[in-house]
Design a protein around this motif. Structure first.
Motif, PDB file in Angstrom:
ATOM      1  N   ASP A 161       0.812  -1.224   0.000  1.00 51.51           N
ATOM      2  CA  ASP A 161       0.000   0.000   0.000  1.00 51.51           C
ATOM      3  C   ASP A 161       0.844   1.272   0.000  1.00 51.51           C
ATOM      4  O   ASP A 161       0.308   2.370   0.107  1.00 51.51           O
ATOM      5  N   GLU A 165       1.948   4.313   4.197  1.00 46.41           N
ATOM      6  CA  GLU A 165       0.844   3.555   4.782  1.00 46.41           C
ATOM      7  C   GLU A 165       1.332   2.322   5.532  1.00 46.41           C
ATOM      8  O   GLU A 165       0.893   2.036   6.646  1.00 46.41           O
ATOM      9  N   ASP A 166       2.260   1.590   4.921  1.00 45.07           N
ATOM     10  CA  ASP A 166       2.668   0.318   5.517  1.00 45.07           C
ATOM     11  C   ASP A 166       3.563   0.509   6.739  1.00 45.07           C
ATOM     12  O   ASP A 166       3.464  -0.242   7.705  1.00 45.07           O
ATOM     13  N   THR A 168       3.358   3.051   8.724  1.00 44.91           N
ATOM     14  CA  THR A 168       2.421   3.487   9.760  1.00 44.91           C
ATOM     15  C   THR A 168       1.718   2.286  10.380  1.00 44.91           C
ATOM     16  O   THR A 168       1.565   2.198  11.607  1.00 44.91           O
ATOM     17  N   LYS A 169       1.288   1.332   9.547  1.00 45.32           N
ATOM     18  CA  LYS A 169       0.652   0.108  10.060  1.00 45.32           C
ATOM     19  C   LYS A 169       1.612  -0.672  10.954  1.00 45.32           C
ATOM     20  O   LYS A 169       1.209  -1.201  11.993  1.00 45.32           O
ATOM     21  N   ILE A 205       4.647   7.175  -1.254  1.00 46.73           N
ATOM     22  CA  ILE A 205       3.242   6.752  -1.175  1.00 46.73           C
ATOM     23  C   ILE A 205       2.868   5.698  -2.201  1.00 46.73           C
ATOM     24  O   ILE A 205       1.775   5.140  -2.159  1.00 46.73           O
ATOM     25  N   PRO A 257      -1.826   9.703  -0.173  1.00 49.07           N
ATOM     26  CA  PRO A 257      -1.653   8.247  -0.272  1.00 49.07           C
ATOM     27  C   PRO A 257      -2.972   7.529  -0.480  1.00 49.07           C
ATOM     28  O   PRO A 257      -4.035   8.017  -0.070  1.00 49.07           O
ATOM     29  N   THR A 259      -5.673   4.638   0.320  1.00 47.90           N
ATOM     30  CA  THR A 259      -6.081   3.856   1.501  1.00 47.90           C
ATOM     31  C   THR A 259      -7.261   2.976   1.142  1.00 47.90           C
ATOM     32  O   THR A 259      -8.067   3.295   0.265  1.00 47.90           O
TER      33      THR A 259
END
Length: 262
Positions: A161, A165-166, A168-169, A205, A257, A259
């Motif tokens: 992603d 994003e990744d 952050t996950k 992103i 980004p 989502t």
């Protein structure tokens, strides 16, 4: 949603459907072993077209491992591919997971980032071939994932992603924060040349790169020479936060980004 027939060949569709599952398996440190596939095909499909998808699947399994052991074929309005992938761990050590990052560890990535998004952004067909292989036939980092697992790495996931994003996950799952130096994010020379202004954001992103994102304290020198160290895992009050630095200042991407459910 994930492919268009004016861009993807049927072989590309078969390849990518398996490759992204191989990436999930190897990001946990396992080798891909078996696949069960449900394939939904429109009524206009014939046997030749069906075999082209299967050929793409076989090309990916031949190169990166695993065997198709079963599944189902159904009629559907659009092409639908649903895959269950099963992997094998070489020891009793638990699989790598995004929830195991520890403050003080380095953040590493394999390969270059942003190539798949660059393909989707390019309008001039004469330049598309510069990035087509990254988007149409991604190469899962199977050997690298197994190597990390066997060398004691606990925290890893693939970049599907986008790095922002990744990561952050990963930080949310591990209850840590992170700082990343934008200048250390790996980008290939063609990306920087074609997108001199946007290349940082594209690498930050862009999704569907299927490179590995992992944290570590130490690794053998020969492997360190093949990866990029882009930042550090920290223990701040802002759990799950990721801060990006460029030229000593905070950096925020100008491109929004992607989502899920957006």
């Amino acid at each position: 949603t994930h492919f268009k027939l004016d861009t993807f060949s049927l072989e590309d569709i078969g390849w990518k459907s398996i490759a992204i599952n191989q990436s999930d398996i190897c990001s946990m440190g396992a080798s891909p072993e078996y696949y069960n596939i449900t394939l939904g095909l429109p009524s206009y499909f014939n046997e030749v077209q069906f075999r082209r998808i299967i050929n793409g699947i076989k090309l990916a399994t031949d190169q990166f491992g695993g065997t198709l052991i079963g599944g189902d074929i159904i009629k559907s309005e659009k092409i639908l591919i649903s895959i269950t992938a099963i992997g094998y761990l070489s020891s009793s050590k638990p699989p790598m997971a995004r929830s195991k990052a520890i403050p003080g560890e380095n953040i590493g990535v394999t390969g270059n980032l942003g190539n798949s998004l660059a393909f989707r952004m390019i309008k001039e067909s004469k330049f598309i071939n510069n990035f087509s292989e990254f988007h149409l036939r991604p190469k899962p980092k199977v050997s690298e994932g197994i190597y990390l697992y066997q060398n004691g790495i606990d925290c890893c996931m693939d970049i599907s992603d986008g790095l922002l994003e990744d990561l952050t996950k990963l930080c949310e799952a591990s209850k840590v924060s992170a700082t990343v130096n934008i200048d250390h994010i790996p980008k290939n020379s063609k990306l920087k040349k074609m997108f001199p202004v946007e290349s940082d954001d594209i690498a930050l992103i862009g999704g569907e790169d299927y490179e590995l994102l992992f944290t570590f304290k130490s690794l053998p020198v020969e492997f360190l020479n093949k990866i990029s160290i882009i930042g550090k895992i920290e223990n701040s009050d802002a759990k799950g936060s990721v801060k990006f630095i460029k030229n000593g200042s905070n950096y925020l991407p100008k491109i929004k980004p992607w989502t899920h459910f957006s």
